[in-house]
Design a protein around this motif. Structure first.
Motif: not given
Length: 116
Positions: A24-31
């Motif tokens: 359920l955790s938000k997926k984080t995209f690193s930029d």
């Protein structure tokens, strides 16, 4: 037997909660913007990574080593009542000699001299 059942229930509940949290955790995209240091909305003027003093690191490692050895001495103090005094003194003197030899070695190598 009830301790085993309670342990299994606790293990299952924690495992299920960890699995649910990861699903359920938000997926984080690193930029590039997220990985760069934030400085009032502007690009930083200098590098965020400052050089680290090697001498400070060596002193910290030496402190940790001797600190762990001191924590090994504390149980020796508590066991004086239940051991033979001769065996106790031999073990304590041997341990202290090892500590003093390590301190002398570090002093002889110049690791304790703070150079500017």
């Amino acid at each position: 037997m009830s301790m085993l059942i309670m342990s299994m229930i606790i293990f299952m509940v924690t495992t299920i909660m960890m699995i649910l949290a990861s699903i359920l955790s938000k997926k984080t995209f690193s930029d590039r913007e997220k990985n760069s240091p934030f400085e009032c909305g502007f690009d930083p003027k200098s590098s965020a990574r400052l050089p680290f003093s090697l001498q400070f690191f060596l002193i910290a490692v030496i402190f940790l080593i001797f600190d762990v050895e001191i924590t090994l001495l504390i149980p020796l103090i508590l066991t004086i009542k239940i051991t033979n005094i001769m065996n106790y003194m031999i073990i304590m003197i041997f341990f202290l000699i090892i500590l003093l030899m390590g301190l002398y070695h570090e002093w002889n190598q110049g690791a304790l001299n703070w150079a500017y």
